[in-house]
Design an enzyme around this catalytic site. Sequence first.
Site, PDB file in Angstrom:
ATOM      1  N   GLU A 127       7.423   7.334   7.214  1.00  0.00           N
ATOM      2  CA  GLU A 127       7.077   8.129   6.002  1.00  0.00           C
ATOM      3  C   GLU A 127       7.531   9.602   6.191  1.00  0.00           C
ATOM      4  OE1 GLU A 127       3.264   7.347   4.521  1.00  0.00           O
ATOM      5  OE2 GLU A 127       3.494   5.086   4.331  1.00  0.00           O
ATOM      6  N   ASN A 169      10.425   3.451   9.379  1.00  0.00           N
ATOM      7  CA  ASN A 169       9.705   2.731   8.532  1.00  0.00           C
ATOM      8  C   ASN A 169       9.239   3.665   7.227  1.00  0.00           C
ATOM      9  OD1 ASN A 169       8.417   0.195   7.925  1.00  0.00           O
ATOM     10  ND2 ASN A 169       6.357   1.311   8.038  1.00  0.00           N
ATOM     11  N   HIS A 205       5.439  -2.007  -1.023  1.00  0.00           N
ATOM     12  CA  HIS A 205       4.280  -2.130  -1.709  1.00  0.00           C
ATOM     13  C   HIS A 205       4.709  -1.798  -3.019  1.00  0.00           C
ATOM     14  CE1 HIS A 205       1.885  -1.433   1.886  1.00  0.00           C
ATOM     15  NE2 HIS A 205       2.486  -0.391   2.192  1.00  0.00           N
ATOM     16  N   GLU A 232       5.638  -4.242   5.077  1.00  0.00           N
ATOM     17  CA  GLU A 232       4.062  -4.053   4.597  1.00  0.00           C
ATOM     18  C   GLU A 232       4.042  -4.703   3.097  1.00  0.00           C
ATOM     19  OE1 GLU A 232       2.701   0.110   5.036  1.00  0.00           O
ATOM     20  OE2 GLU A 232       3.615   0.165   6.832  1.00  0.00           O
ATOM     21  N   ASP A 234       3.266  -6.199  -0.241  1.00  0.00           N
ATOM     22  CA  ASP A 234       2.162  -6.532  -1.103  1.00  0.00           C
ATOM     23  C   ASP A 234       2.430  -6.243  -2.344  1.00  0.00           C
ATOM     24  OD1 ASP A 234       1.659  -3.532  -1.210  1.00  0.00           O
ATOM     25  OD2 ASP A 234      -0.374  -3.962  -0.279  1.00  0.00           O
TER      26      ASP A 234
HETATM   27  C1  XIL Z   1      -3.206   1.792   5.207  1.00  0.00           C
HETATM   28  C2  XIL Z   1      -4.461   1.047   5.836  1.00  0.00           C
HETATM   29  O1  XIL Z   1      -4.122  -0.563   5.074  1.00  0.00           O
HETATM   30  C3  XIL Z   1      -5.500   1.425   5.335  1.00  0.00           C
HETATM   31  O2  XIL Z   1      -6.701   0.603   5.698  1.00  0.00           O
HETATM   32  C4  XIL Z   1      -5.878   2.667   5.692  1.00  0.00           C
HETATM   33  O3  XIL Z   1      -7.208   3.151   5.184  1.00  0.00           O
HETATM   34  C5  XIL Z   1      -4.474   3.637   5.231  1.00  0.00           C
HETATM   35  O4  XIL Z   1      -3.392   2.937   5.756  1.00  0.00           O
HETATM   36  N1  XIL Z   1       1.568   2.652   4.565  1.00  0.00           N
HETATM   37  C6  XIL Z   1       1.612   2.503   6.060  1.00  0.00           C
HETATM   38  C7  XIL Z   1       0.240   1.816   6.348  1.00  0.00           C
HETATM   39  O5  XIL Z   1       2.544   2.537   6.683  1.00  0.00           O
HETATM   40  O6  XIL Z   1      -0.304   2.556   7.836  1.00  0.00           O
HETATM   41  C8  XIL Z   1      -0.846   2.110   5.360  1.00  0.00           C
HETATM   42  O7  XIL Z   1      -2.010   1.384   5.970  1.00  0.00           O
HETATM   43  C9  XIL Z   1      -0.374   1.550   3.848  1.00  0.00           C
HETATM   44  C10 XIL Z   1       0.805   2.655   3.732  1.00  0.00           C
END
Ligand code: XIL
Length: 298
Positions: A127, A169, A205, A232, A234
């Site tokens: 990020e 990422n 996401h 990641e 979802d």
């Molecule tokens: C999130 C986790 O799922 C949570 O448990 C934590 O509180 C915050 O981080 N992008 C990412 C992940 O790269 O590491 C994040 O994970 C979600 C967004």
Amino acid sequence: STLGASAAERGGRYFGAAVAAGRLGDSTYVNILNREFTSVTPENEMKWDATEPSRNFFTYTGADRIVNHALGRGMKIRGHALLWHAQMPDWAEALSGSTLRSAMINHVTQVAAHYRGKIHSWDVVNEAFADGGSGGRRDSILQRTGNDWIEAAFRAARAADPGAKLCYNDYNTDGINPKSTAIYNMVRDFKARGVPIDCVGFQSHLGTSLSGDYQANLQRFADLGVDVQITELDVASGPNQAAIYASVTRACLAVSRCTGITVWGIRDSDSWRTGENPLLFDSWGNKKAAYTATLDAL
Ligand code: XIL
């Protein structure tokens, strides 16, 4: 079949999940993990605040629980993440300039060396690009150590674990947009100058619709000579949830260098998106329509 077995039949891809060490005592959770998934990403346990809680003092308790579980079952491990502006320890947040720069490189070196030979792919930098249309780097204390901080991190990671694939990422990169194009330009520049980068992770996401150029975006990165992964995934609940999971899966399968998909949790009750029910299994561990659509797409 299972997600992992079906993905393996599709060009040796993996199908992974984010795993929380604190849930490894939950038998419903572990049963699904062991049955369905062939890769794990520690959800929080490898982040800087977890692994180096005070300067040059490293602790790997939670991360090692996940690593040992995965290696014992032949699962791949995505290391997540060596550097990220969030979930940094307070001591590092208090640094700046060359002091932060050397602490940052030391962190990359120590953690990557600790796990040398065990990690399939590392999210070396997470990020680092700005949201929206600026097409630039995010303003962060890491960025303020110099615009070359990302390549310095990749070089340090390569030196510490030459066998791991090294990934960049990010999120909101779910189509061709100013943010994904800025990252694309960085990757192209890295490849041109020989900065060691092997892969790009697309967090994915997602909301209630999927960008029409999701696959085209993956393909343009692959065409630069890097692997791509969905890291990641979802998806907001709603009438399109199952269809979006299927579309993302098909997009990955259509890109030969898309080597795997990871969902960000197992059951809805495990998700960081509290109340959004964005995963493949409901809170009781039952397969959802999104699961069936994903498996059918594989
Ligand atoms: C999130 C986790 O799922 C949570 O448990 C934590 O509180 C915050 O981080 N992008 C990412 C992940 O790269 O590491 C994040 O994970 C979600 C967004």
